[in-house]
Design a protein around this motif. Structure first.
Motif, PDB file in Angstrom:
ATOM      1  N   PHE A 213      -6.877 -11.937   3.342  1.00  0.00           N
ATOM      2  CA  PHE A 213      -5.856 -10.912   3.450  1.00  0.00           C
ATOM      3  C   PHE A 213      -6.017 -10.193   4.784  1.00  0.00           C
ATOM      4  CE2 PHE A 213      -2.915  -7.645   1.847  1.00  0.00           C
ATOM      5  CZ  PHE A 213      -2.011  -8.486   1.220  1.00  0.00           C
ATOM      6  N   TYR A 214      -5.166  -9.233   5.049  1.00  0.00           N
ATOM      7  CA  TYR A 214      -5.100  -8.657   6.394  1.00  0.00           C
ATOM      8  C   TYR A 214      -4.353  -7.335   6.373  1.00  0.00           C
ATOM      9  CZ  TYR A 214      -0.938 -11.368   5.442  1.00  0.00           C
ATOM     10  OH  TYR A 214       0.153 -11.919   4.804  1.00  0.00           O
ATOM     11  N   GLU A 215      -4.518  -6.599   7.439  1.00  0.00           N
ATOM     12  CA  GLU A 215      -3.709  -5.410   7.689  1.00  0.00           C
ATOM     13  C   GLU A 215      -3.265  -5.422   9.148  1.00  0.00           C
ATOM     14  OE1 GLU A 215      -6.011  -1.599   8.101  1.00  0.00           O
ATOM     15  OE2 GLU A 215      -7.548  -2.741   7.020  1.00  0.00           O
ATOM     16  N   PRO A 216      -2.113  -4.803   9.452  1.00  0.00           N
ATOM     17  CA  PRO A 216      -1.297  -3.983   8.568  1.00  0.00           C
ATOM     18  C   PRO A 216      -0.614  -4.797   7.467  1.00  0.00           C
ATOM     19  CG  PRO A 216      -0.190  -4.288  10.688  1.00  0.00           C
ATOM     20  CD  PRO A 216      -1.555  -4.865  10.830  1.00  0.00           C
ATOM     21  N   GLN A 217      -0.607  -4.259   6.270  1.00  0.00           N
ATOM     22  CA  GLN A 217       0.054  -4.867   5.118  1.00  0.00           C
ATOM     23  C   GLN A 217       0.262  -3.771   4.073  1.00  0.00           C
ATOM     24  OE1 GLN A 217       0.946  -6.234   2.233  1.00  0.00           O
ATOM     25  NE2 GLN A 217       2.192  -7.739   3.293  1.00  0.00           N
ATOM     26  N   TRP A 218       1.499  -3.615   3.630  1.00  0.00           N
ATOM     27  CA  TRP A 218       1.838  -2.512   2.733  1.00  0.00           C
ATOM     28  C   TRP A 218       1.064  -2.553   1.418  1.00  0.00           C
ATOM     29  CZ3 TRP A 218       3.459  -3.705  -2.099  1.00  0.00           C
ATOM     30  CH2 TRP A 218       4.010  -4.971  -2.301  1.00  0.00           C
ATOM     31  N   LEU A 219       0.652  -3.734   0.948  1.00  0.00           N
ATOM     32  CA  LEU A 219      -0.020  -3.828  -0.347  1.00  0.00           C
ATOM     33  C   LEU A 219      -1.287  -2.976  -0.395  1.00  0.00           C
ATOM     34  CD1 LEU A 219      -0.154  -5.203  -3.165  1.00  0.00           C
ATOM     35  CD2 LEU A 219      -1.630  -6.924  -2.088  1.00  0.00           C
ATOM     36  N   LEU A 220      -1.969  -2.830   0.746  1.00  0.00           N
ATOM     37  CA  LEU A 220      -3.234  -2.108   0.761  1.00  0.00           C
ATOM     38  C   LEU A 220      -3.061  -0.617   0.448  1.00  0.00           C
ATOM     39  CD1 LEU A 220      -4.929  -3.835   3.812  1.00  0.00           C
ATOM     40  CD2 LEU A 220      -5.298  -4.282   1.383  1.00  0.00           C
ATOM     41  N   SER A 221      -1.849  -0.093   0.590  1.00  0.00           N
ATOM     42  CA  SER A 221      -1.594   1.294   0.200  1.00  0.00           C
ATOM     43  C   SER A 221      -1.366   1.406  -1.304  1.00  0.00           C
ATOM     44  CB  SER A 221      -0.369   1.844   0.944  1.00  0.00           C
ATOM     45  OG  SER A 221       0.813   1.147   0.570  1.00  0.00           O
ATOM     46  N   ALA A 280       0.803   2.484   9.721  1.00  0.00           N
ATOM     47  CA  ALA A 280       1.508   3.202   8.652  1.00  0.00           C
ATOM     48  C   ALA A 280       3.016   3.098   8.828  1.00  0.00           C
ATOM     49  CB  ALA A 280       1.080   4.671   8.634  1.00  0.00           C
ATOM     50  N   ASP A 281       3.500   3.164  10.067  1.00  0.00           N
ATOM     51  CA  ASP A 281       4.933   3.007  10.337  1.00  0.00           C
ATOM     52  C   ASP A 281       5.409   1.625   9.881  1.00  0.00           C
ATOM     53  OD1 ASP A 281       5.223   5.522  11.565  1.00  0.00           O
ATOM     54  OD2 ASP A 281       4.620   4.716  13.510  1.00  0.00           O
ATOM     55  N   GLN A 282       4.689   0.603  10.306  1.00  0.00           N
ATOM     56  CA  GLN A 282       5.091  -0.756   9.951  1.00  0.00           C
ATOM     57  C   GLN A 282       5.046  -0.960   8.438  1.00  0.00           C
ATOM     58  OE1 GLN A 282       2.835  -4.734  10.161  1.00  0.00           O
ATOM     59  NE2 GLN A 282       3.772  -4.598  12.196  1.00  0.00           N
ATOM     60  N   ASN A 283       4.000  -0.453   7.795  1.00  0.00           N
ATOM     61  CA  ASN A 283       3.872  -0.626   6.352  1.00  0.00           C
ATOM     62  C   ASN A 283       5.005   0.054   5.592  1.00  0.00           C
ATOM     63  OD1 ASN A 283       1.543  -2.160   6.542  1.00  0.00           O
ATOM     64  ND2 ASN A 283       0.169  -0.423   6.255  1.00  0.00           N
ATOM     65  N   ALA A 284       5.472   1.201   6.092  1.00  0.00           N
ATOM     66  CA  ALA A 284       6.562   1.911   5.426  1.00  0.00           C
ATOM     67  C   ALA A 284       7.831   1.072   5.425  1.00  0.00           C
ATOM     68  CB  ALA A 284       6.817   3.257   6.114  1.00  0.00           C
ATOM     69  N   VAL A 285       8.157   0.461   6.560  1.00  0.00           N
ATOM     70  CA  VAL A 285       9.356  -0.382   6.646  1.00  0.00           C
ATOM     71  C   VAL A 285       9.155  -1.666   5.845  1.00  0.00           C
ATOM     72  CG1 VAL A 285      10.915  -1.610   8.200  1.00  0.00           C
ATOM     73  CG2 VAL A 285       9.960   0.593   8.887  1.00  0.00           C
ATOM     74  N   ALA A 286       7.967  -2.250   5.929  1.00  0.00           N
ATOM     75  CA  ALA A 286       7.686  -3.481   5.188  1.00  0.00           C
ATOM     76  C   ALA A 286       7.799  -3.252   3.683  1.00  0.00           C
ATOM     77  CB  ALA A 286       6.299  -4.000   5.545  1.00  0.00           C
ATOM     78  N   ARG A 287       7.320  -2.116   3.224  1.00  0.00           N
ATOM     79  CA  ARG A 287       7.419  -1.810   1.788  1.00  0.00           C
ATOM     80  C   ARG A 287       8.874  -1.649   1.364  1.00  0.00           C
ATOM     81  NH1 ARG A 287       3.918  -0.220  -2.107  1.00  0.00           N
ATOM     82  NH2 ARG A 287       4.796   0.962  -3.857  1.00  0.00           N
ATOM     83  N   ASP A 288       9.698  -1.026   2.213  1.00  0.00           N
ATOM     84  CA  ASP A 288      11.123  -0.906   1.900  1.00  0.00           C
ATOM     85  C   ASP A 288      11.790  -2.283   1.829  1.00  0.00           C
ATOM     86  OD1 ASP A 288      11.363   1.798   1.466  1.00  0.00           O
ATOM     87  OD2 ASP A 288      11.999   2.280   3.508  1.00  0.00           O
ATOM     88  N   LEU A 289      11.353  -3.195   2.684  1.00  0.00           N
ATOM     89  CA  LEU A 289      11.938  -4.537   2.673  1.00  0.00           C
ATOM     90  C   LEU A 289      11.551  -5.320   1.421  1.00  0.00           C
ATOM     91  CD1 LEU A 289      11.287  -5.605   6.391  1.00  0.00           C
ATOM     92  CD2 LEU A 289      13.517  -5.117   5.358  1.00  0.00           C
TER      93      LEU A 289
END
Length: 316
Positions: A213-221, A280-289
């Motif tokens: 697994f890896y980050e940035p990735q929304w799942l980790l939040s 955090a910015d990228q994860n927010a958009v990725a989670r919305d997608l």
């Protein structure tokens, strides 16, 4: 990411057009000159964090600069090859690839670096939180063989299953397993979505799972996966893919542009060069997608509406 193989061919070409309705265009700040922008072709690599980059950058290119954006679904290596062929203008999230930089930037001079994205890339081995809580020593790689039988599945041929994602990802996992003498075998989930689903199910059902697994990735939040401590990474320890026995290299992710596109004076090249945000910015958009199932335009606009001071700087 530096974790992919060129095994997936070009999947599709999508031409994005400006949407009407409730998604009103964001107006550019005063003083930004009107400039003509024609077509910008963006390579889209197969992970949702990259898609988040594309959603936000494409929205601004279309709505603020009047560009026509073409997205090409490509693996990482194919993206570099497309840049050399003149069919790709930009890679929005590059994970290392020193060998490609030497080939296409230093030697062939068909590509140039466009600066950092601001994202910090981390790759590793992970288990769901419940496992780390129940078996505290499992996060040390030296103890993995003790638990190998718990990870066995019908697909792992009597060994512990180590789950990777998309088969096009270039990973060190098979070599690490062999060189660290671990009683595991790599099994592919098939995609990033399936890898995420497997970790969510493992935590919800308290079933054993170990994987890449890896980050940035929304799942980790949502699920704080626990990382396995592999032998410490040191520069050069992964130089030979066959003998690698250390953790993955951390990355400052960057952007790559086709040299002719960058030299053209297109305002799109300026915006992409200036584009920078946080994990955090990228994860927010990725989670919305993904979780919220918003369209790329709606996910982008939602973030842009609350970060105007950030994106205005990209246009200058």
């Amino acid at each position: 990411m530096v974790r992919w193989r060129t095994t997936v061919a070009l999947m599709s070409v999508l031409v994005l057009t400006a949407c009407g309705g409730s998604d009103a265009a964001i107006t550019a700040p005063p003083g930004v000159p009107e400039a003509e922008c024609s077509t910008v072709t963006i390579a889209v690599n197969p992970w949702v964090g990259y898609a988040a980059n594309v959603a936000v950058v494409s929205y601004l290119l279309e709505r603020e600069l009047g560009c026509t954006v073409v997205e090409k679904q490509l693996t990482e290596d194919a993206s570099w090859e497309g840049m050399a062929a003149g069919s790709v203008d930009v890679i929005l999230e590059n994970w290392g690839h020193d060998e490609q930089k030497k080939k296409y930037i230093d030697d062939r001079k068909v590509a140039v670096e466009l600066g950092l994205t601001g994202n910090k890339g981390v790759i590793g081995w992970y288990v769901p939180p419940w496992m780390a809580q129940k078996y505290p020593d499992i996060t040390n790689w030296r103890n993995l063989n003790k638990y190998a039988a718990q990870f066995a599945t019908a697909a792992s041929n009597g060994k512990g299953q180590f789950l990777d994602g998309d088969p096009s990802f270039v990973t060190n996992d098979a070599a690490l397993i062999a060189n660290l003498r671990l009683d595991f075998t790599v099994v592919y989930a098939g995609s990033e979505d399936k890898l995420i689903a497997a970790f969510r199910a493992a935590e919800a059902n308290r079933t054993p799972l170990i994987g890449y697994f890896y980050e940035p990735q929304w799942l980790l939040s949502e699920i704080p996966l626990k990382r396995i401590r592999l032998p410490v990474y040191r520069p050069g320890c992964d130089a030979n893919p066959k003998t690698v026995a250390c953790d993955y290299q951390p990355y400052d992710l960057d952007k790559i542009g086709r040299a002719t596109f960058v030299d053209s004076g297109s305002p799109a090249a300026t915006l992409i060069k200036n584009f920078t945000w946080t994990n955090a910015d990228q994860n927010a958009v990725a989670r919305d997608l993904t979780v919220n199932q918003l369209s790329p335009d709606r996910a982008a606009k939602r973030w842009l509406d609350t970060h105007r001071a950030t994106w205005e700087k990209w246009l200058s």
